[in-house]
Design an enzyme around this catalytic site. Sequence first.
Site, PDB file in Angstrom:
ATOM      1  N   ASN A   1       0.861  -1.178   0.000  1.00 25.34           N
ATOM      2  CA  ASN A   1       0.000   0.000   0.000  1.00 25.34           C
ATOM      3  C   ASN A   1       0.897   1.227   0.000  1.00 25.34           C
ATOM      4  O   ASN A   1       1.522   1.527   1.009  1.00 25.34           O
ATOM      5  CB  ASN A   1      -0.886  -0.030   1.262  1.00 25.34           C
ATOM      6  CG  ASN A   1      -1.699   1.238   1.432  1.00 25.34           C
ATOM      7  OD1 ASN A   1      -1.816   2.046   0.512  1.00 25.34           O
ATOM      8  ND2 ASN A   1      -2.255   1.420   2.621  1.00 25.34           N
TER       9      ASN A   1
ATOM     10  N   LYS B   1      -0.018   4.290  -0.296  1.00 30.05           N
ATOM     11  CA  LYS B   1      -0.676   5.471   0.283  1.00 30.05           C
ATOM     12  C   LYS B   1      -0.448   6.682  -0.637  1.00 30.05           C
ATOM     13  O   LYS B   1      -0.418   6.526  -1.848  1.00 30.05           O
ATOM     14  CB  LYS B   1      -0.179   5.712   1.711  1.00 30.05           C
ATOM     15  CG  LYS B   1      -0.180   4.432   2.544  1.00 30.05           C
ATOM     16  CD  LYS B   1       0.084   4.666   3.987  1.00 30.05           C
ATOM     17  CE  LYS B   1       0.164   3.338   4.703  1.00 30.05           C
ATOM     18  NZ  LYS B   1       0.176   3.448   6.133  1.00 30.05           N
TER      19      LYS B   1
ATOM     20  N   HIS C   1      -9.326   0.779   5.043  1.00 29.00           N
ATOM     21  CA  HIS C   1      -8.054   1.022   5.735  1.00 29.00           C
ATOM     22  C   HIS C   1      -8.304   1.984   6.896  1.00 29.00           C
ATOM     23  O   HIS C   1      -9.117   2.900   6.789  1.00 29.00           O
ATOM     24  CB  HIS C   1      -7.031   1.600   4.749  1.00 29.00           C
ATOM     25  CG  HIS C   1      -5.641   1.614   5.302  1.00 29.00           C
ATOM     26  ND1 HIS C   1      -5.211   2.559   6.203  1.00 29.00           N
ATOM     27  CD2 HIS C   1      -4.588   0.778   5.104  1.00 29.00           C
ATOM     28  CE1 HIS C   1      -3.940   2.304   6.531  1.00 29.00           C
ATOM     29  NE2 HIS C   1      -3.546   1.224   5.875  1.00 29.00           N
TER      30      HIS C   1
ATOM     31  N   GLU D   1      -6.722   4.424   7.913  1.00 33.06           N
ATOM     32  CA  GLU D   1      -6.511   5.847   7.585  1.00 33.06           C
ATOM     33  C   GLU D   1      -7.731   6.427   6.873  1.00 33.06           C
ATOM     34  O   GLU D   1      -8.048   7.606   7.043  1.00 33.06           O
ATOM     35  CB  GLU D   1      -5.224   6.005   6.758  1.00 33.06           C
ATOM     36  CG  GLU D   1      -4.000   5.782   7.630  1.00 33.06           C
ATOM     37  CD  GLU D   1      -2.759   5.321   6.881  1.00 33.06           C
ATOM     38  OE1 GLU D   1      -2.710   5.407   5.649  1.00 33.06           O
ATOM     39  OE2 GLU D   1      -1.820   4.854   7.565  1.00 33.06           O
TER      40      GLU D   1
ATOM     41  N   GLU E   1      -4.987  -5.405  10.551  1.00 34.18           N
ATOM     42  CA  GLU E   1      -3.995  -4.350  10.744  1.00 34.18           C
ATOM     43  C   GLU E   1      -4.260  -3.620  12.059  1.00 34.18           C
ATOM     44  O   GLU E   1      -5.071  -2.670  12.099  1.00 34.18           O
ATOM     45  CB  GLU E   1      -4.080  -3.336   9.599  1.00 34.18           C
ATOM     46  CG  GLU E   1      -3.798  -3.913   8.240  1.00 34.18           C
ATOM     47  CD  GLU E   1      -3.192  -2.867   7.311  1.00 34.18           C
ATOM     48  OE1 GLU E   1      -2.092  -3.105   6.811  1.00 34.18           O
ATOM     49  OE2 GLU E   1      -3.812  -1.812   7.119  1.00 34.18           O
TER      50      GLU E   1
ATOM     51  N   GLY F   1       2.834   1.838  10.742  1.00 38.02           N
ATOM     52  CA  GLY F   1       3.810   2.920  10.611  1.00 38.02           C
ATOM     53  C   GLY F   1       4.521   3.281  11.901  1.00 38.02           C
ATOM     54  O   GLY F   1       5.176   4.322  11.978  1.00 38.02           O
TER      55      GLY F   1
ATOM     56  N   SER G   1       3.803  -2.532  10.203  1.00 36.52           N
ATOM     57  CA  SER G   1       5.256  -2.540  10.428  1.00 36.52           C
ATOM     58  C   SER G   1       5.928  -3.854  10.017  1.00 36.52           C
ATOM     59  O   SER G   1       6.879  -4.287  10.671  1.00 36.52           O
ATOM     60  CB  SER G   1       5.582  -2.179  11.882  1.00 36.52           C
ATOM     61  OG  SER G   1       5.161  -0.864  12.173  1.00 36.52           O
TER      62      SER G   1
HETATM   63  C1  PEP Z   1      -0.539  -0.034   6.135  1.00 36.00           C
HETATM   64  O1  PEP Z   1      -0.739   1.168   6.158  1.00 36.00           O
HETATM   65  O2  PEP Z   1      -1.363  -0.778   5.582  1.00 36.00           O
HETATM   66  C2  PEP Z   1       0.666  -0.552   6.777  1.00 36.00           C
HETATM   67  C3  PEP Z   1       0.657  -1.797   7.156  1.00 36.00           C
HETATM   68  O3  PEP Z   1       1.698   0.336   6.947  1.00 36.00           O
HETATM   69  P1  PEP Z   1       3.168  -0.014   7.539  1.00 36.00           P
HETATM   70  O4  PEP Z   1       3.627  -1.290   6.908  1.00 36.00           O
HETATM   71  O5  PEP Z   1       4.006   1.161   7.129  1.00 36.00           O
HETATM   72  O6  PEP Z   1       3.019  -0.149   9.013  1.00 36.00           O
END
Ligand code: PEP
Length: 247
Positions: A9, A11, A90, A92, A160, A166, A206
Site C-alpha cells: 500500500n 498510500k 483502511h 486511515e 492491521e 507505521g 510494520s
Molecule cells: C498499512 O498502512 O497498511 C501498513 C501496514 O503500513 P506499515 O507497513 O508502514 O506499518
Amino acid sequence: MRRKLAAGNWKMNGTRAALSEIAAMAEAAKGAAEVLICPPATLIAEAAGANTGVAIGGQDCHAEAKGAHTGDLSADMLKDAGASHVILGHSERREDHDEHDDHVRAKTRAAWEAGLVVVLCCGETLAEREAQNTLDIIGGQLAGSIPDGATGHNLVVAYEPIWAIGTGKVPTTDQIGEVHDFIRARLEKRFGEGVGRSVRLLYGGSVKPANATEIFAVSNVDGALVGGASLKAADFVPIIEALNASA
Ligand code: PEP
C-alpha cells in the site's frame, strides 16, 4: 490451497519516477506468492500497462458507480485503468474520511460488481487492545463491513492493528495468531467452511524484511499488507522472498 499474497500500500507516495520500483519487483513476483502494489490512483494505468507480473490495485473506491462526487473514483474506473484489486476500510480512510463499516460494506459491493478483489482491512486501536476488546472489535468490523457473497476469489481480509501501522511496533506472533484464527473461524461460521477456508488473511503493521519470516510462520497468515516497506523494491523484495519461502 490459498495462494500467498504480498500486498503493498503506497498510500499518498510516489510519482511516475517510482514506477521503476514496481519493475524491480517483477523477478520476485514470478515466485509462488502473488504480488500486488496499490499505488496512488494517478499511477494505476501506467503501472498496470507495464505488465510486470505485479498486480495493481486501488486504495479506495466510491460506493456509487458514477455521479456528482468530486475527487472520487468509482470501482469501474479503477478496473478500467487496469486495477485488479482495491483496498477498502483502511484505518486511515476510516479515520481521515470518517468511514464506517456501512460505507466499507457498500464500497465492497461496488468493487465486487466491477470485478475487483477487495482487500478489506480491520484492526483495533491500542486502547481497545488494552481494554481486551480486540476480538469484539474485529468481529464487529467483519460483520459490518463484509456483505453477503464473499468468496475466496473476491475477498482478502487484512488484520492491521492500528497501533502497529507505521509505528515500528508489532504484535507478538501469539497475538497475531489469535486474531487470525478468530477471523478464520468467523468467516467459516458466516460463509461456510469451504468459503471461510479459502479467503486469504493478511497481517499488516510494520512488516519489514527483518520480521517477515517470523510473521509468515504464524497460523492463518497468508501474507502481508505492507505500507512503508513496500515503497522500495530493496525492502519489498526480501519480504516477497520470505513469503515465497514460506509457501
Ligand atoms: C498499512 O498502512 O497498511 C501498513 C501496514 O503500513 P506499515 O507497513 O508502514 O506499518
